[in-house]
Design an enzyme around this catalytic site. Structure first.
Site, PDB file in Angstrom:
ATOM      1  N   THR A  59       0.826  -1.215   0.000  1.00  0.00           N
ATOM      2  CA  THR A  59       0.000   0.000   0.000  1.00  0.00           C
ATOM      3  C   THR A  59       0.856   1.259   0.000  1.00  0.00           C
ATOM      4  O   THR A  59       0.676   2.158  -0.826  1.00  0.00           O
ATOM      5  CB  THR A  59      -0.910  -0.007   1.248  1.00  0.00           C
ATOM      6  OG1 THR A  59      -1.703  -1.185   1.215  1.00  0.00           O
ATOM      7  CG2 THR A  59      -1.820   1.202   1.280  1.00  0.00           C
ATOM      8  N   GLY A  81       0.498   9.310   9.537  1.00  0.00           N
ATOM      9  CA  GLY A  81       0.456   9.196   8.072  1.00  0.00           C
ATOM     10  C   GLY A  81       0.977  10.450   7.390  1.00  0.00           C
ATOM     11  O   GLY A  81       2.140  10.819   7.533  1.00  0.00           O
ATOM     12  N   GLU A 115      -3.871  -2.410   8.841  1.00  0.00           N
ATOM     13  CA  GLU A 115      -2.647  -3.196   8.730  1.00  0.00           C
ATOM     14  C   GLU A 115      -2.987  -4.544   8.095  1.00  0.00           C
ATOM     15  O   GLU A 115      -4.144  -4.979   8.121  1.00  0.00           O
ATOM     16  CB  GLU A 115      -2.044  -3.434  10.110  1.00  0.00           C
ATOM     17  CG  GLU A 115      -1.677  -2.160  10.849  1.00  0.00           C
ATOM     18  CD  GLU A 115      -0.630  -1.357  10.118  1.00  0.00           C
ATOM     19  OE1 GLU A 115       0.410  -1.898   9.757  1.00  0.00           O
ATOM     20  OE2 GLU A 115      -0.878  -0.163   9.879  1.00  0.00           O
ATOM     21  N   GLY A 167      -7.572   0.545   2.292  1.00  0.00           N
ATOM     22  CA  GLY A 167      -6.114   0.551   2.468  1.00  0.00           C
ATOM     23  C   GLY A 167      -5.655   1.176   3.774  1.00  0.00           C
ATOM     24  O   GLY A 167      -4.498   1.551   3.921  1.00  0.00           O
ATOM     25  N   ASP A 205      -0.862  -0.731  17.295  1.00  0.00           N
ATOM     26  CA  ASP A 205      -0.369   0.256  16.334  1.00  0.00           C
ATOM     27  C   ASP A 205      -0.322   1.646  16.987  1.00  0.00           C
ATOM     28  O   ASP A 205       0.662   2.377  16.851  1.00  0.00           O
ATOM     29  CB  ASP A 205      -1.301   0.256  15.108  1.00  0.00           C
ATOM     30  CG  ASP A 205      -0.933   1.324  14.088  1.00  0.00           C
ATOM     31  OD1 ASP A 205       0.030   1.108  13.339  1.00  0.00           O
ATOM     32  OD2 ASP A 205      -1.601   2.372  14.062  1.00  0.00           O
ATOM     33  N   VAL A 262       4.075   8.148  12.146  1.00  0.00           N
ATOM     34  CA  VAL A 262       3.049   8.641  13.083  1.00  0.00           C
ATOM     35  C   VAL A 262       2.188   9.664  12.346  1.00  0.00           C
ATOM     36  O   VAL A 262       2.703  10.661  11.828  1.00  0.00           O
ATOM     37  CB  VAL A 262       3.684   9.307  14.322  1.00  0.00           C
ATOM     38  CG1 VAL A 262       2.601   9.733  15.311  1.00  0.00           C
ATOM     39  CG2 VAL A 262       4.686   8.389  14.992  1.00  0.00           C
ATOM     40  N   LYS A 264       6.320   2.008  11.702  1.00  0.00           N
ATOM     41  CA  LYS A 264       6.297   2.426  13.118  1.00  0.00           C
ATOM     42  C   LYS A 264       6.765   1.332  14.069  1.00  0.00           C
ATOM     43  O   LYS A 264       7.360   1.614  15.105  1.00  0.00           O
ATOM     44  CB  LYS A 264       4.916   2.925  13.520  1.00  0.00           C
ATOM     45  CG  LYS A 264       3.773   2.004  13.174  1.00  0.00           C
ATOM     46  CD  LYS A 264       2.959   2.568  12.040  1.00  0.00           C
ATOM     47  CE  LYS A 264       2.230   1.461  11.332  1.00  0.00           C
ATOM     48  NZ  LYS A 264       1.140   1.931  10.515  1.00  0.00           N
ATOM     49  N   LYS A 298       3.005   4.282  17.922  1.00  0.00           N
ATOM     50  CA  LYS A 298       3.063   5.712  17.583  1.00  0.00           C
ATOM     51  C   LYS A 298       3.244   6.552  18.851  1.00  0.00           C
ATOM     52  O   LYS A 298       3.998   7.540  18.862  1.00  0.00           O
ATOM     53  CB  LYS A 298       1.797   6.103  16.821  1.00  0.00           C
ATOM     54  CG  LYS A 298       1.718   5.411  15.454  1.00  0.00           C
ATOM     55  CD  LYS A 298       0.332   5.476  14.846  1.00  0.00           C
ATOM     56  CE  LYS A 298       0.299   4.840  13.459  1.00  0.00           C
ATOM     57  NZ  LYS A 298      -1.048   4.662  12.927  1.00  0.00           N
TER      58      LYS A 298
END
Ligand code: HSE
Length: 372
Positions: free
Chosen positions: A11, A129, A185, A182, A196, A127, A100, A200
Protein backbone atom coordinates in the site's frame (compact mmCIF):
# COMPACT_ATOMS: atom_id res chain seq x y z
CA UNK A 1 20.83 13.20 -9.45
CA UNK A 2 20.01 10.86 -6.57
CA UNK A 3 18.85 7.30 -7.23
CA UNK A 4 16.37 5.63 -4.95
CA UNK A 5 15.08 2.16 -4.18
CA UNK A 6 11.77 1.18 -2.60
CA UNK A 7 11.66 -1.97 -0.47
CA UNK A 8 8.16 -3.46 -0.41
CA UNK A 9 5.57 -2.62 -3.07
CA UNK A 10 2.46 -2.75 -0.89
CA UNK A 11 0.00 0.00 0.00
CA UNK A 12 2.59 2.58 1.04
CA UNK A 13 5.42 1.52 -1.29
CA UNK A 14 3.21 1.76 -4.38
CA UNK A 15 2.00 5.18 -3.18
CA UNK A 16 5.60 6.34 -2.84
CA UNK A 17 6.37 5.25 -6.42
CA UNK A 18 3.30 7.16 -7.61
CA UNK A 19 4.08 10.37 -5.70
CA UNK A 20 7.76 10.38 -6.69
CA UNK A 21 6.81 9.87 -10.33
CA UNK A 22 3.77 12.15 -10.63
CA UNK A 23 5.31 14.90 -8.49
CA UNK A 24 8.83 14.49 -9.86
CA UNK A 25 9.14 18.21 -10.59
CA UNK A 26 8.15 19.22 -7.03
CA UNK A 27 10.44 16.58 -5.55
CA UNK A 28 13.37 17.77 -7.69
CA UNK A 29 12.70 21.42 -6.82
CA UNK A 30 12.62 20.59 -3.09
CA UNK A 31 15.65 18.32 -3.18
CA UNK A 32 17.65 20.60 -5.45
CA UNK A 33 18.28 17.76 -7.88
CA UNK A 34 16.43 15.03 -9.70
CA UNK A 35 15.43 12.01 -7.60
CA UNK A 36 15.02 8.93 -9.78
CA UNK A 37 13.45 5.63 -8.76
CA UNK A 38 15.85 2.88 -9.81
CA UNK A 39 14.65 -0.30 -8.09
CA UNK A 40 11.61 -1.73 -6.37
CA UNK A 41 12.43 -4.76 -4.25
CA UNK A 42 9.57 -7.19 -3.68
CA UNK A 43 9.40 -10.97 -3.58
CA UNK A 44 6.17 -10.93 -5.61
CA UNK A 45 5.87 -10.67 -9.40
CA UNK A 46 3.85 -7.57 -10.36
CA UNK A 47 3.91 -7.80 -14.16
CA UNK A 48 0.93 -5.46 -14.71
CA UNK A 49 2.47 -2.55 -12.85
CA UNK A 50 3.97 0.32 -14.85
CA UNK A 51 6.91 -0.08 -12.49
CA UNK A 52 7.48 -3.73 -13.48
CA UNK A 53 10.81 -2.96 -15.26
CA UNK A 54 12.23 -1.70 -11.94
CA UNK A 55 11.33 -4.79 -9.94
CA UNK A 56 14.06 -6.93 -8.42
CA UNK A 57 13.80 -9.69 -5.87
CA UNK A 58 17.24 -9.54 -4.29
CA UNK A 59 18.00 -6.69 -1.88
CA UNK A 60 21.73 -7.23 -2.47
CA UNK A 61 21.29 -5.57 -5.88
CA UNK A 62 20.34 -2.34 -4.10
CA UNK A 63 22.87 -2.75 -1.33
CA UNK A 64 25.74 -3.18 -3.77
CA UNK A 65 24.75 -0.43 -6.18
CA UNK A 66 26.79 2.67 -5.27
CA UNK A 67 24.42 4.83 -7.31
CA UNK A 68 21.56 4.25 -4.87
CA UNK A 69 21.66 7.03 -2.30
CA UNK A 70 18.26 6.65 -0.62
CA UNK A 71 16.35 3.52 0.36
CA UNK A 72 12.65 3.67 1.23
CA UNK A 73 11.61 0.83 3.51
CA UNK A 74 7.87 0.14 3.33
CA UNK A 75 7.94 -3.58 4.05
CA UNK A 76 6.65 -3.24 7.62
CA UNK A 77 7.34 -5.38 10.67
CA UNK A 78 10.69 -6.23 12.21
CA UNK A 79 11.79 -9.20 10.11
CA UNK A 80 13.49 -8.52 6.79
CA UNK A 81 12.68 -4.83 7.23
CA UNK A 82 15.11 -4.70 10.16
CA UNK A 83 17.79 -6.72 8.38
CA UNK A 84 17.56 -4.64 5.18
CA UNK A 85 17.53 -1.35 7.09
CA UNK A 86 20.67 -2.32 8.97
CA UNK A 87 22.38 -3.32 5.73
CA UNK A 88 21.28 -0.18 3.87
CA UNK A 89 22.52 2.13 6.66
CA UNK A 90 25.77 0.20 6.96
CA UNK A 91 26.23 0.59 3.18
CA UNK A 92 26.02 4.38 3.66
CA UNK A 93 22.53 4.85 2.23
CA UNK A 94 19.94 7.19 3.73
CA UNK A 95 16.84 5.29 4.83
CA UNK A 96 13.28 6.59 4.97
CA UNK A 97 10.47 4.53 6.45
CA UNK A 98 6.80 4.45 7.39
CA UNK A 99 7.41 1.43 9.63
CA UNK A 100 6.30 2.43 13.12
CA UNK A 101 6.94 -1.00 14.62
CA UNK A 102 10.56 -0.90 13.52
CA UNK A 103 11.11 2.66 14.77
CA UNK A 104 9.32 2.03 18.09
CA UNK A 105 11.19 -1.23 18.76
CA UNK A 106 14.59 -0.61 17.15
CA UNK A 107 14.80 3.16 16.74
CA UNK A 108 17.70 3.58 19.20
CA UNK A 109 19.84 1.06 17.36
CA UNK A 110 18.98 2.23 13.84
CA UNK A 111 19.46 5.93 14.61
CA UNK A 112 22.84 5.14 16.17
CA UNK A 113 23.77 3.12 13.09
CA UNK A 114 22.72 6.00 10.83
CA UNK A 115 24.87 8.38 12.87
CA UNK A 116 27.85 6.02 12.72
CA UNK A 117 27.63 5.90 8.92
CA UNK A 118 26.90 9.60 8.41
CA UNK A 119 23.43 9.14 6.94
CA UNK A 120 19.84 10.04 7.80
CA UNK A 121 17.17 7.70 9.12
CA UNK A 122 13.80 9.45 8.73
CA UNK A 123 10.34 8.23 9.73
CA UNK A 124 7.85 11.11 9.50
CA UNK A 125 5.20 8.80 7.99
CA UNK A 126 5.35 6.44 10.96
CA UNK A 127 3.05 8.64 13.08
CA UNK A 128 -0.03 10.38 11.68
CA UNK A 129 0.46 9.20 8.07
CA UNK A 130 0.53 12.29 5.89
CA UNK A 131 0.30 14.82 8.74
CA UNK A 132 3.54 16.66 9.48
CA UNK A 133 3.96 15.84 13.17
CA UNK A 134 7.41 14.61 14.04
CA UNK A 135 9.42 17.44 12.44
CA UNK A 136 7.29 20.10 14.18
CA UNK A 137 7.73 18.23 17.46
CA UNK A 138 11.46 17.71 17.05
CA UNK A 139 12.29 21.07 15.43
CA UNK A 140 9.71 23.78 15.91
CA UNK A 141 8.64 22.86 19.44
CA UNK A 142 12.12 21.96 20.64
CA UNK A 143 12.37 25.02 22.90
CA UNK A 144 9.32 23.84 24.85
CA UNK A 145 8.94 21.50 27.76
CA UNK A 146 6.34 19.16 26.31
CA UNK A 147 3.63 18.82 28.95
CA UNK A 148 1.24 16.46 27.22
CA UNK A 149 0.17 14.91 23.95
CA UNK A 150 -3.21 13.41 23.21
CA UNK A 151 -4.65 12.27 19.96
CA UNK A 152 -6.31 9.92 17.55
CA UNK A 153 -3.47 8.18 15.74
CA UNK A 154 -5.08 5.09 14.28
CA UNK A 155 -7.13 5.74 11.16
CA UNK A 156 -8.61 2.25 10.95
CA UNK A 157 -10.19 2.26 14.39
CA UNK A 158 -11.38 5.84 13.99
CA UNK A 159 -12.97 4.86 10.68
CA UNK A 160 -14.61 1.85 12.33
CA UNK A 161 -15.97 3.83 15.29
CA UNK A 162 -17.34 6.49 12.94
CA UNK A 163 -18.90 3.94 10.56
CA UNK A 164 -20.49 2.01 13.43
CA UNK A 165 -22.30 5.17 14.57
CA UNK A 166 -23.16 6.61 11.18
CA UNK A 167 -24.56 3.45 9.63
CA UNK A 168 -25.28 1.20 12.58
CA UNK A 169 -22.65 -1.28 11.34
CA UNK A 170 -21.10 -3.97 13.43
CA UNK A 171 -17.35 -3.89 13.93
CA UNK A 172 -16.52 -6.69 11.46
CA UNK A 173 -18.35 -5.04 8.58
CA UNK A 174 -16.79 -1.64 9.26
CA UNK A 175 -13.36 -3.29 9.45
CA UNK A 176 -13.78 -4.84 5.99
CA UNK A 177 -14.51 -1.40 4.56
CA UNK A 178 -11.46 0.10 6.27
CA UNK A 179 -9.31 -2.71 4.83
CA UNK A 180 -10.66 -2.19 1.32
CA UNK A 181 -9.70 1.48 1.58
CA UNK A 182 -6.11 0.55 2.47
CA UNK A 183 -6.18 1.88 6.04
CA UNK A 184 -5.84 -1.31 8.03
CA UNK A 185 -2.65 -3.20 8.73
CA UNK A 186 -2.19 -6.56 6.97
CA UNK A 187 -2.99 -8.05 10.32
CA UNK A 188 -5.80 -5.84 11.67
CA UNK A 189 -5.24 -7.11 15.22
CA UNK A 190 -2.62 -4.41 15.74
CA UNK A 191 -5.20 -1.76 14.85
CA UNK A 192 -8.09 -3.27 16.83
CA UNK A 193 -6.00 -4.12 19.88
CA UNK A 194 -4.34 -0.70 20.02
CA UNK A 195 -0.82 -1.99 19.36
CA UNK A 196 -0.37 0.26 16.33
CA UNK A 197 -1.42 3.29 18.40
CA UNK A 198 1.00 2.24 21.17
CA UNK A 199 3.92 2.19 18.72
CA UNK A 200 3.06 5.71 17.58
CA UNK A 201 2.72 6.84 21.21
CA UNK A 202 6.21 5.50 21.91
CA UNK A 203 7.78 7.34 18.97
CA UNK A 204 6.20 10.61 20.13
CA UNK A 205 7.48 10.07 23.68
CA UNK A 206 10.98 9.15 22.47
CA UNK A 207 11.22 12.36 20.45
CA UNK A 208 9.56 14.62 23.03
CA UNK A 209 11.56 13.52 26.06
CA UNK A 210 14.70 12.02 24.57
CA UNK A 211 14.45 8.71 26.38
CA UNK A 212 13.15 5.37 25.20
CA UNK A 213 9.60 4.27 25.83
CA UNK A 214 9.26 0.58 25.04
CA UNK A 215 5.89 -0.49 23.57
CA UNK A 216 5.47 -3.36 26.01
CA UNK A 217 5.42 -0.90 28.93
CA UNK A 218 2.42 1.08 27.67
CA UNK A 219 -0.95 -0.02 29.11
CA UNK A 220 -3.30 -0.60 26.20
CA UNK A 221 -6.94 -1.36 25.60
CA UNK A 222 -8.20 -1.60 22.02
CA UNK A 223 -11.68 -1.19 20.59
CA UNK A 224 -12.92 -4.78 20.53
CA UNK A 225 -14.96 -4.19 23.66
CA UNK A 226 -16.66 -1.05 22.35
CA UNK A 227 -20.31 -1.88 21.67
CA UNK A 228 -22.61 -0.07 19.26
CA UNK A 229 -24.84 0.89 22.21
CA UNK A 230 -21.85 2.58 23.95
CA UNK A 231 -21.17 4.64 20.84
CA UNK A 232 -24.83 5.57 20.47
CA UNK A 233 -25.20 6.57 24.14
CA UNK A 234 -22.06 8.71 23.99
CA UNK A 235 -23.35 10.44 20.86
CA UNK A 236 -26.76 11.02 22.47
CA UNK A 237 -25.02 12.77 25.36
CA UNK A 238 -23.10 15.01 22.94
CA UNK A 239 -19.76 13.20 22.98
CA UNK A 240 -18.02 10.38 21.15
CA UNK A 241 -16.07 7.24 21.95
CA UNK A 242 -12.56 7.60 20.48
CA UNK A 243 -9.42 5.51 20.78
CA UNK A 244 -6.91 7.96 22.24
CA UNK A 245 -3.16 7.94 22.67
CA UNK A 246 -2.31 9.77 25.91
CA UNK A 247 1.00 11.09 27.18
CA UNK A 248 1.19 13.30 30.27
CA UNK A 249 4.38 14.61 31.82
CA UNK A 250 3.54 14.70 35.54
CA UNK A 251 4.90 17.28 37.97
CA UNK A 252 6.55 14.28 39.66
CA UNK A 253 8.79 14.02 36.57
CA UNK A 254 7.16 10.75 35.53
CA UNK A 255 5.50 10.21 32.18
CA UNK A 256 2.05 8.67 32.09
CA UNK A 257 1.47 6.88 28.80
CA UNK A 258 -1.52 4.81 27.73
CA UNK A 259 -3.85 3.96 24.88
CA UNK A 260 -7.56 3.31 25.46
CA UNK A 261 -11.03 4.18 24.22
CA UNK A 262 -12.20 7.39 25.92
CA UNK A 263 -15.36 9.41 26.19
CA UNK A 264 -14.51 12.63 24.39
CA UNK A 265 -16.86 15.54 25.09
CA UNK A 266 -18.08 17.80 22.28
CA UNK A 267 -16.02 20.67 23.74
CA UNK A 268 -12.83 18.88 22.61
CA UNK A 269 -11.87 19.21 18.97
CA UNK A 270 -10.90 15.54 19.07
CA UNK A 271 -14.62 14.71 19.32
CA UNK A 272 -15.08 15.94 15.76
CA UNK A 273 -12.22 14.00 14.17
CA UNK A 274 -14.03 11.33 12.15
CA UNK A 275 -13.43 8.69 9.48
CA UNK A 276 -9.76 7.82 8.92
CA UNK A 277 -8.58 11.26 9.97
CA UNK A 278 -5.99 11.59 12.72
CA UNK A 279 -5.36 14.49 15.07
CA UNK A 280 -2.83 15.21 17.78
CA UNK A 281 -2.82 17.98 20.37
CA UNK A 282 0.67 18.75 21.63
CA UNK A 283 0.88 21.04 24.65
CA UNK A 284 4.14 22.81 25.36
CA UNK A 285 4.92 25.09 28.30
CA UNK A 286 5.70 28.01 26.00
CA UNK A 287 3.42 27.47 23.03
CA UNK A 288 0.32 26.16 24.83
CA UNK A 289 -1.91 23.88 22.76
CA UNK A 290 -1.10 23.09 19.14
CA UNK A 291 -3.26 20.77 17.07
CA UNK A 292 -2.25 18.76 14.02
CA UNK A 293 -5.01 17.29 11.86
CA UNK A 294 -5.14 15.42 8.57
CA UNK A 295 -5.12 12.10 6.78
CA UNK A 296 -3.46 9.60 9.04
CA UNK A 297 -3.48 6.50 6.85
CA UNK A 298 -3.84 5.37 3.26
CA UNK A 299 -1.47 4.90 0.36
CA UNK A 300 -0.88 8.33 -1.15
CA UNK A 301 -1.25 10.49 2.00
CA UNK A 302 1.30 8.31 3.80
CA UNK A 303 3.50 8.41 0.69
CA UNK A 304 3.37 12.21 0.88
CA UNK A 305 5.23 12.08 4.20
CA UNK A 306 7.67 9.45 2.93
CA UNK A 307 8.43 11.50 -0.18
CA UNK A 308 8.92 14.60 1.98
CA UNK A 309 11.49 12.66 4.01
CA UNK A 310 13.21 11.63 0.78
CA UNK A 311 13.49 15.28 -0.21
CA UNK A 312 14.89 16.18 3.21
CA UNK A 313 17.36 13.27 3.11
CA UNK A 314 18.69 14.47 -0.24
CA UNK A 315 18.89 18.05 1.04
CA UNK A 316 20.82 16.84 4.07
CA UNK A 317 22.88 14.14 2.40
CA UNK A 318 26.18 15.77 3.36
CA UNK A 319 25.09 17.03 6.80
CA UNK A 320 22.74 14.48 8.35
CA UNK A 321 20.23 15.69 10.90
CA UNK A 322 21.11 14.49 14.39
CA UNK A 323 17.79 12.89 15.28
CA UNK A 324 17.90 10.41 18.10
CA UNK A 325 17.12 9.53 21.68
CA UNK A 326 18.87 7.77 24.50
CA UNK A 327 18.41 4.10 25.28
CA UNK A 328 17.85 5.10 28.93
CA UNK A 329 14.27 4.19 29.87
CA UNK A 330 11.72 6.99 30.17
CA UNK A 331 10.60 6.98 33.86
CA UNK A 332 6.93 6.00 33.89
CA UNK A 333 3.99 6.50 36.21
CA UNK A 334 0.85 4.36 36.40
CA UNK A 335 -2.08 6.00 34.55
CA UNK A 336 -4.54 4.22 36.86
CA UNK A 337 -3.37 6.54 39.65
CA UNK A 338 -4.43 9.64 37.70
CA UNK A 339 -7.88 10.76 38.84
CA UNK A 340 -10.40 11.31 36.08
CA UNK A 341 -14.13 11.45 35.52
CA UNK A 342 -15.51 8.24 34.02
CA UNK A 343 -18.49 7.56 31.77
CA UNK A 344 -19.95 4.34 33.10
CA UNK A 345 -22.86 2.04 32.46
CA UNK A 346 -24.29 0.57 35.57
CA UNK A 347 -27.52 -1.44 35.65
CA UNK A 348 -28.10 -0.41 32.05
CA UNK A 349 -27.86 3.35 32.73
CA UNK A 350 -25.04 5.68 31.75
CA UNK A 351 -23.69 8.43 33.99
CA UNK A 352 -20.54 10.44 34.68
CA UNK A 353 -18.62 9.91 37.93
CA UNK A 354 -16.72 12.44 39.98
CA UNK A 355 -12.94 12.39 39.43
CA UNK A 356 -11.73 8.97 40.60
CA UNK A 357 -8.62 6.85 40.31
CA UNK A 358 -9.22 3.60 38.42
CA UNK A 359 -9.36 1.50 41.61
CA UNK A 360 -12.34 3.58 42.89
CA UNK A 361 -14.62 3.07 39.89
CA UNK A 362 -17.86 1.49 41.10
CA UNK A 363 -18.96 -1.89 39.73
CA UNK A 364 -20.28 -1.34 36.20
CA UNK A 365 -20.87 -3.03 32.85
CA UNK A 366 -18.79 -0.59 30.81
CA UNK A 367 -16.51 2.34 31.59
CA UNK A 368 -14.63 4.98 29.61
CA UNK A 369 -12.22 7.56 30.95
CA UNK A 370 -13.51 11.05 30.16
CA UNK A 371 -11.09 13.33 28.34
CA UNK A 372 -11.02 16.51 30.46
N1 HSE B 1 -3.18 0.95 10.20
C1 HSE B 1 -2.70 2.28 10.43
C2 HSE B 1 -3.88 3.16 10.77
C3 HSE B 1 -2.02 2.76 9.20
O1 HSE B 1 -5.01 2.73 10.53
O2 HSE B 1 -3.71 4.24 11.30
C4 HSE B 1 -1.33 4.07 9.37
O3 HSE B 1 -0.32 4.01 10.33
Amino acid sequence: MTYLAILGFGTVGSGVAKVLTENAAEVAAGAGEEVRLKYIVDIRNIPDSPFAPLMVKDFAVVEQDPEVGVVVETIGGCGVALAFTRRALAAGKHVVTSNKQLVAEHGVELLALAKEHGVNYFFEASVGGGIPLLRPLFNDLSANRILSMKGILNGTTNYILTAMLQSGKELDEALKEAQSLGYAELNPDSDLDGTDAVRKTCILADLAWGRELKPELVPVEGIRGVALQDIRSAAASGGAIKLLCRLIRGEDGLTYAWVAPHYVPASSMLCHVDQAFNALIITGNAVGDTMFYGTGAGSVPTASAVAGDVVDAVRHKSSPRGIGWSDAPLPLGDPDTLPSRWYIRSEGKWHFTEPLTADRIPACEARYRVLD
